[in-house]
Scaffold this motif. Structure first.
Motif, PDB file in Angstrom:
ATOM      1  N   MET A 170       4.404  -1.068   4.366  1.00 54.74           N
ATOM      2  CA  MET A 170       2.870  -1.419   4.702  1.00 54.74           C
ATOM      3  C   MET A 170       2.516  -2.757   3.932  1.00 54.74           C
ATOM      4  O   MET A 170       2.580  -2.837   2.418  1.00 54.74           O
ATOM      5  N   THR A 171       1.988  -3.670   4.516  1.00 57.70           N
ATOM      6  CA  THR A 171       1.519  -4.839   4.270  1.00 57.70           C
ATOM      7  C   THR A 171      -0.002  -5.214   4.045  1.00 57.70           C
ATOM      8  O   THR A 171      -0.289  -4.325   4.964  1.00 57.70           O
ATOM      9  N   ARG A 172      -0.428  -6.102   3.545  1.00 56.78           N
ATOM     10  CA  ARG A 172      -1.722  -6.360   3.642  1.00 56.78           C
ATOM     11  C   ARG A 172      -2.214  -6.464   4.887  1.00 56.78           C
ATOM     12  O   ARG A 172      -3.393  -6.382   5.534  1.00 56.78           O
ATOM     13  N   ALA A 173      -1.245  -7.489   5.670  1.00 53.04           N
ATOM     14  CA  ALA A 173      -1.513  -7.511   7.333  1.00 53.04           C
ATOM     15  C   ALA A 173      -1.591  -6.445   8.156  1.00 53.04           C
ATOM     16  O   ALA A 173      -2.235  -6.284   9.055  1.00 53.04           O
ATOM     17  N   VAL A 175      -3.008   2.581   7.071  1.00 54.53           N
ATOM     18  CA  VAL A 175      -2.715   3.105   5.653  1.00 54.53           C
ATOM     19  C   VAL A 175      -2.507   4.745   5.745  1.00 54.53           C
ATOM     20  O   VAL A 175      -3.384   5.491   6.800  1.00 54.53           O
ATOM     21  N   ASP A 176      -1.356   5.208   5.255  1.00 56.04           N
ATOM     22  CA  ASP A 176      -0.892   6.631   5.323  1.00 56.04           C
ATOM     23  C   ASP A 176      -1.159   7.059   4.075  1.00 56.04           C
ATOM     24  O   ASP A 176      -0.383   6.826   3.050  1.00 56.04           O
ATOM     25  N   TRP A 177      -2.161   8.117   4.021  1.00 55.10           N
ATOM     26  CA  TRP A 177      -2.369   8.730   2.583  1.00 55.10           C
ATOM     27  C   TRP A 177      -1.542   9.907   2.301  1.00 55.10           C
ATOM     28  O   TRP A 177      -1.722  10.640   1.252  1.00 55.10           O
ATOM     29  N   SER A 178      -0.660  10.157   3.340  1.00 54.41           N
ATOM     30  CA  SER A 178       0.289  11.398   2.829  1.00 54.41           C
ATOM     31  C   SER A 178       1.326  10.778   1.762  1.00 54.41           C
ATOM     32  O   SER A 178       2.251  11.605   1.279  1.00 54.41           O
ATOM     33  N   THR A 179       1.507   9.451   1.596  1.00 55.42           N
ATOM     34  CA  THR A 179       2.464   9.066   0.657  1.00 55.42           C
ATOM     35  C   THR A 179       1.717   8.165  -0.422  1.00 55.42           C
ATOM     36  O   THR A 179       0.490   8.111  -0.182  1.00 55.42           O
ATOM     37  N   GLU A 180       2.273   7.667  -1.459  1.00 54.82           N
ATOM     38  CA  GLU A 180       1.632   6.862  -2.422  1.00 54.82           C
ATOM     39  C   GLU A 180       0.984   5.443  -1.830  1.00 54.82           C
ATOM     40  O   GLU A 180       1.590   5.015  -1.010  1.00 54.82           O
ATOM     41  N   GLN A 230      -4.308  11.497   9.802  1.00 57.15           N
ATOM     42  CA  GLN A 230      -3.630  11.761   8.520  1.00 57.15           C
ATOM     43  C   GLN A 230      -3.244  13.279   8.124  1.00 57.15           C
ATOM     44  O   GLN A 230      -3.887  14.215   8.781  1.00 57.15           O
ATOM     45  N   ARG A 231      -2.086  13.263   8.037  1.00 56.21           N
ATOM     46  CA  ARG A 231      -1.458  14.618   7.700  1.00 56.21           C
ATOM     47  C   ARG A 231      -1.200  14.964   6.126  1.00 56.21           C
ATOM     48  O   ARG A 231      -0.449  14.723   5.372  1.00 56.21           O
ATOM     49  N   LEU A 232      -2.298  15.697   5.641  1.00 54.38           N
ATOM     50  CA  LEU A 232      -2.357  15.589   4.052  1.00 54.38           C
ATOM     51  C   LEU A 232      -2.141  17.111   3.698  1.00 54.38           C
ATOM     52  O   LEU A 232      -2.951  17.868   4.093  1.00 54.38           O
ATOM     53  N   ALA A 261      -5.261  13.532  -4.531  1.00 56.77           N
ATOM     54  CA  ALA A 261      -4.735  12.201  -4.588  1.00 56.77           C
ATOM     55  C   ALA A 261      -5.680  10.978  -4.023  1.00 56.77           C
ATOM     56  O   ALA A 261      -6.202  10.008  -4.573  1.00 56.77           O
ATOM     57  N   PHE A 262      -6.099  11.239  -2.701  1.00 53.84           N
ATOM     58  CA  PHE A 262      -7.037  10.168  -1.962  1.00 53.84           C
ATOM     59  C   PHE A 262      -8.190  10.121  -2.816  1.00 53.84           C
ATOM     60  O   PHE A 262      -8.784   9.120  -3.079  1.00 53.84           O
ATOM     61  N   GLY A 263      -9.118  11.340  -3.064  1.00 56.41           N
ATOM     62  CA  GLY A 263     -10.157  11.413  -3.822  1.00 56.41           C
ATOM     63  C   GLY A 263     -10.239  10.659  -5.186  1.00 56.41           C
ATOM     64  O   GLY A 263     -10.927   9.800  -5.484  1.00 56.41           O
TER      65      GLY A 263
END
Length: 286
Positions: free
Chosen positions: A1-4, A22-27, A51-53, A60-62
């Motif tokens: 994942m990049t800024r672009a 953005v995938d919040w299932s990873t760091e 999102q699959r959390l 971690a997201f919060g």
């Protein structure tokens, strides 16, 4: 994942943005979190789809956006007390969150914001609406702004003080109040300054008599308070200030409780709805 790869797209004129990439299932990198926090303060509501959390990744997201707190009035998810399941079963008559409101203003330090994660959604209805209190304040006349700026408000969780009403309500919904939940009151200004943006916004809830959290304007009676509070509540919910979020499983939403009202209409009777909610610790609005 990049800024672009990350895109932030405005959802409505008044507020809200959808974030992709953005995938919040990873760091998630600190640089990305900083960018998203800036977007949150600009748009007030951020929406992430698909999102699959796990509970751990939701936490971690919060934590990326603030200090988590445990909700005192309702129980948390087993093993994860910071996560509050918001559940309405098909046979329930009442839900949690119906009616325009700001969360927990009866506390000295109301939440700064909240996270909602969709687990189970009805096939129709069950949306959440948000209203921009910056715009609500800024579109008042100059004279009304001067009046609002000089008033404090007594907020209360009066529903806890009426045992009969409390029991009747709980009989019609799945969520049960904690036995040790206590009655609280707090005084806050009717307009507040957001601690991070420095912008002023309207800070109003409905009167207790209408299912809200305002007992009265400070140093005034309930009868004297009602005309102004009712006017401001109607003004705050004007369509042009709002965003509607239509839920789908796996949708993740972050909203700013310091400058928004929100409303979860009870319009999906006969269907199940479950959201997982996190609360972000806040400051004293005064």
């Amino acid at each position: 994942m990049t800024r672009a790869d990350i895109r932030v797209t405005r959802r409505a004129d008044a507020l809200g943005a959808e974030v992709t990439g953005v995938d919040w299932s990873t760091e998630v990198a600190e640089e990305t979190v900083a960018r998203l926090r800036k977007a949150w303060l600009e748009h007030h509501v951020l929406v992430f789809r698909r999102q699959r959390l796990s509970p751990e990744r939701l936490l971690a997201f919060g934590q990326a956006f603030g200090e988590l707190e445990r909700v005192a009035t309702y129980s948390g998810l087993e093993g994860h007390p910071e996560i509050m399941p918001l559940v309405k079963e098909p046979g329930d008559r009442l839900n949690i969150g119906e009616g325009w409101h700001i969360d927990s203003t009866y506390r000295e330090r109301p939440p700064a914001g909240a996270v909602l994660y969709a687990i189970d959604v009805p096939p129709k209805g069950g949306d959440t609406l948000f209203s921009n209190m910056y715009l609500a304040y800024e579109t008042l006349s100059a004279g009304m702004r001067r009046l609002v700026d000089g008033i404090e408000v007594v907020h209360a969780n009066g529903f806890l003080g009426d045992a009969a009403a409390r029991e009747e309500r709980q009989a019609q919904q799945s969520m049960k109040l904690r036995i040790k939940a206590k009655v609280e009151t707090a005084r806050h200004p009717l307009s507040r300054v957001h601690p991070e943006t420095g912008r002023k916004c309207l800070y109003v809830n409905k009167m207790l008599a209408d299912g809200g959290m305002i007992a009265n304007l400070a140093d005034m009676t309930v009868e004297e308070s009602a005309p102004l509070v009712n006017y401001l509540c109607e003004h705050a919910a004007r369509d042009e200030f709002t965003l509607r979020v239509t839920w789908e499983p796996g949708m993740l939403v972050l909203y700013d409780n310091r400058c928004l009202q929100h409303n979860a209409p009870n319009d999906y009777h006969g269907y199940r709805r479950e959201m997982w909610r996190l609360s972000l610790a806040g400051d004293n609005p005064g």
